[in-house]
Design a protein around this motif. Structure first.
Motif, short mmCIF file in Angstrom:
data_model
loop_
_atom_site.label_atom_id
_atom_site.label_comp_id
_atom_site.label_asym_id
_atom_site.label_seq_id
_atom_site.Cartn_x
_atom_site.Cartn_y
_atom_site.Cartn_z
N ALA A 35 8.71 8.00 6.80
CA ALA A 35 8.28 6.76 7.44
C ALA A 35 9.43 5.75 7.53
O ALA A 35 9.35 4.79 8.28
CB ALA A 35 7.10 6.15 6.69
N PHE A 77 0.29 -1.36 -4.53
CA PHE A 77 -0.57 -1.82 -3.44
C PHE A 77 -2.03 -1.49 -3.72
O PHE A 77 -2.93 -2.28 -3.43
CB PHE A 77 -0.12 -1.20 -2.11
N LEU A 112 -7.45 -9.20 2.98
CA LEU A 112 -6.05 -8.74 3.08
C LEU A 112 -5.33 -9.38 4.26
O LEU A 112 -4.15 -9.72 4.16
CB LEU A 112 -6.04 -7.21 3.19
N GLY A 162 5.30 -12.80 -0.15
CA GLY A 162 6.34 -13.80 -0.35
C GLY A 162 7.59 -13.25 -0.99
O GLY A 162 8.71 -13.59 -0.62
N ARG A 164 -2.99 -17.30 2.94
CA ARG A 164 -2.93 -18.36 3.96
C ARG A 164 -4.30 -18.97 4.15
O ARG A 164 -5.29 -18.27 4.34
CB ARG A 164 -2.43 -17.78 5.29
N TYR A 169 4.45 3.75 8.72
CA TYR A 169 4.65 3.20 7.37
C TYR A 169 3.30 2.82 6.74
O TYR A 169 3.09 3.04 5.54
CB TYR A 169 5.59 1.99 7.38
N GLY A 182 -0.10 3.19 2.50
CA GLY A 182 -1.46 2.73 2.19
C GLY A 182 -1.68 1.26 2.50
O GLY A 182 -2.74 0.72 2.20
N ASP A 183 -0.67 0.59 3.10
CA ASP A 183 -0.81 -0.83 3.43
C ASP A 183 -1.34 -0.96 4.86
O ASP A 183 -0.57 -0.93 5.81
CB ASP A 183 0.53 -1.54 3.29
N PHE A 184 -2.66 -1.12 4.96
CA PHE A 184 -3.30 -1.19 6.28
C PHE A 184 -3.63 -2.63 6.68
O PHE A 184 -4.53 -2.84 7.48
CB PHE A 184 -4.56 -0.31 6.30
N ASN A 185 -2.91 -3.60 6.14
CA ASN A 185 -3.12 -4.98 6.55
C ASN A 185 -3.01 -5.05 8.08
O ASN A 185 -1.98 -4.68 8.64
CB ASN A 185 -2.07 -5.88 5.88
N PRO A 186 -4.07 -5.53 8.76
CA PRO A 186 -4.07 -5.50 10.24
C PRO A 186 -3.02 -6.41 10.87
O PRO A 186 -2.73 -6.25 12.06
CB PRO A 186 -5.49 -5.94 10.61
N ILE A 187 -2.42 -7.34 10.10
CA ILE A 187 -1.35 -8.16 10.69
C ILE A 187 -0.14 -7.30 11.05
O ILE A 187 0.74 -7.75 11.75
CB ILE A 187 -0.90 -9.32 9.76
N ILE A 245 -5.50 -9.94 15.37
CA ILE A 245 -5.71 -10.45 14.01
C ILE A 245 -4.49 -11.24 13.54
O ILE A 245 -4.62 -12.29 12.90
CB ILE A 245 -6.09 -9.30 13.05
N ALA A 299 -4.73 -14.57 15.01
CA ALA A 299 -5.89 -15.30 14.46
C ALA A 299 -5.56 -15.93 13.11
O ALA A 299 -6.15 -16.95 12.74
CB ALA A 299 -7.10 -14.37 14.33
N VAL A 300 -4.64 -15.32 12.34
CA VAL A 300 -4.29 -15.91 11.04
C VAL A 300 -3.02 -16.77 11.14
O VAL A 300 -2.44 -17.15 10.13
CB VAL A 300 -4.15 -14.86 9.90
N GLY A 301 -2.60 -17.06 12.39
CA GLY A 301 -1.53 -18.03 12.57
C GLY A 301 -0.13 -17.46 12.69
O GLY A 301 0.84 -18.22 12.71
N LEU A 302 -0.02 -16.13 12.78
CA LEU A 302 1.31 -15.53 12.97
C LEU A 302 1.60 -15.45 14.47
O LEU A 302 0.68 -15.43 15.28
CB LEU A 302 1.34 -14.13 12.35
N MET A 307 7.45 -4.81 2.91
CA MET A 307 7.86 -3.63 2.15
C MET A 307 8.50 -2.56 3.02
O MET A 307 9.21 -1.70 2.51
CB MET A 307 6.68 -3.06 1.37
N PHE A 308 8.21 -2.59 4.33
CA PHE A 308 8.91 -1.66 5.23
C PHE A 308 10.38 -2.09 5.34
O PHE A 308 11.29 -1.27 5.22
CB PHE A 308 8.24 -1.61 6.61
N PHE A 368 10.68 -12.69 1.09
CA PHE A 368 10.44 -12.47 2.51
C PHE A 368 10.43 -13.83 3.18
O PHE A 368 9.42 -14.54 3.17
CB PHE A 368 9.12 -11.71 2.70
#
Lengths: 135, 132
Positions: free
Chosen positions: A31, A52, A66, A72, A130, B24, B29-34, B40, B43-46, B54-55, B80
């Motif tokens: 990846a 995670f 999430l 950060g 946030r 990635y 296993g990081d499926f945060n939709p951002i 999405i 919608a959260v301001g990004l 982490m990538f 970050f």
């Protein structure tokens, strides 16, 4: 919704034991564009797979979505390299919590231990929760 | 290679596309939709879909491993500070990692890193120590 300040110092239950396999490490390395062969060093950020998992359980517990979390900071300190065959668990505790501009700044520490109980890696994360925009 | 204090390590540039992020997400296993949904993320301001921090750190670890021929990493950390925005097109963006060896002592080499996407630094104080 602000996260409850009484969480500081709280440790969450260890994650389910995770067996590190060649196949998973190869997938993780691929990846990032790396062709990993059995015997090569495991990528340094691989412990995030466990950390995670621990974080997801923590966020579920405190009912934080999430998608409202932005990373950060992340630090890793390694006691030894991870290797395929290791059976690891991550135990997360909340180290600090403060509010800045309506956002929660959550400091977590996850200890990753092997099946003898020895610490393999300690990793700390700062999570920025946030705040929802005020309409 | 031999790491000596003051040595500049040749910059490494890696592509980052939406496909990289999906891959990635699955591997980590990081499926945060951002990291995969503009809807999405905005919608959260990004400003839009951003790479997993982490990538980016994994790409930094790749550069360090390439520079040091797979040396054992003892400490690794970064803040970050700016998101890596990844447009939904064929080219995506890229991350460039450069480093300077700050010290070599007690069997450890400490490397200060600079990590940019476009002309913006994306990590704050990224630093790694490896066993030499």
């Amino acid at each position: 919704m602000a996260v409850d300040g009484s969480l500081v110092g709280r440790a969450f239950p260890p994650t389910r034991p995770y067996r590190v396999t060649d196949e998973k490490v190869r997938e993780f390395a691929a990846a990032t564009g790396v062709s990993w062969e059995s015997g090569d060093p495991v990528p340094a950020t691989f412990p995030i797979v466990l950390a995670f998992d621990a974080m997801n359980a923590f966020l579920d517990d405190v009912q934080v979505e999430l998608s409202r979390i932005v990373h950060g900071e992340q630090k890793f300190s390694y006691a030894r390299p991870i290797a395929p065959g290791d059976v690891l668990v991550a135990t997360l505790s909340v180290a600090s919590l403060r509010q800045i501009g309506g956002n929660d700044i959550i400091g977590t520490v996850s200890e990753i231990t092997d099946d003898s109980g020895a610490v393999v890696c300690t990793t700390s994360a700062t999570l920025v929760h946030r705040a929802a925009e005020v309409a | 290679m031999t790491l000596e204090a003051g040595a500049e390590l040749a910059p490494k540039t890696y592509p980052v596309t939406r496909a990289s992020l999906v891959r990635y997400a699955g591997a980590s296993g990081d499926f945060n939709p951002i990291h995969w949904s503009d809807r999405i993320a905005t919608a959260v301001g990004l400003p839009g879909v951003i790479a997993h921090g982490m990538f980016t750190m994994a790409l930094v670890a790749r550069a360090v491993s390439e520079w040091t021929d797979g040396a054992e990493v003892v400490d690794f950390g970064a803040k970050f500070t700016n998101p890596v925005l990844v447009p939904d097109d064929d080219e995506g963006t890229s991350v460039t990692v450069s480093g300077t060896v700050k010290s070599v002592e007690d069997g450890l080499a400490t490397i200060a890193l600079t990590v940019v996407s476009g002309d913006q630094k994306v990590l704050g104080m990224p630093k790694v120590s490896v066993r030499v």
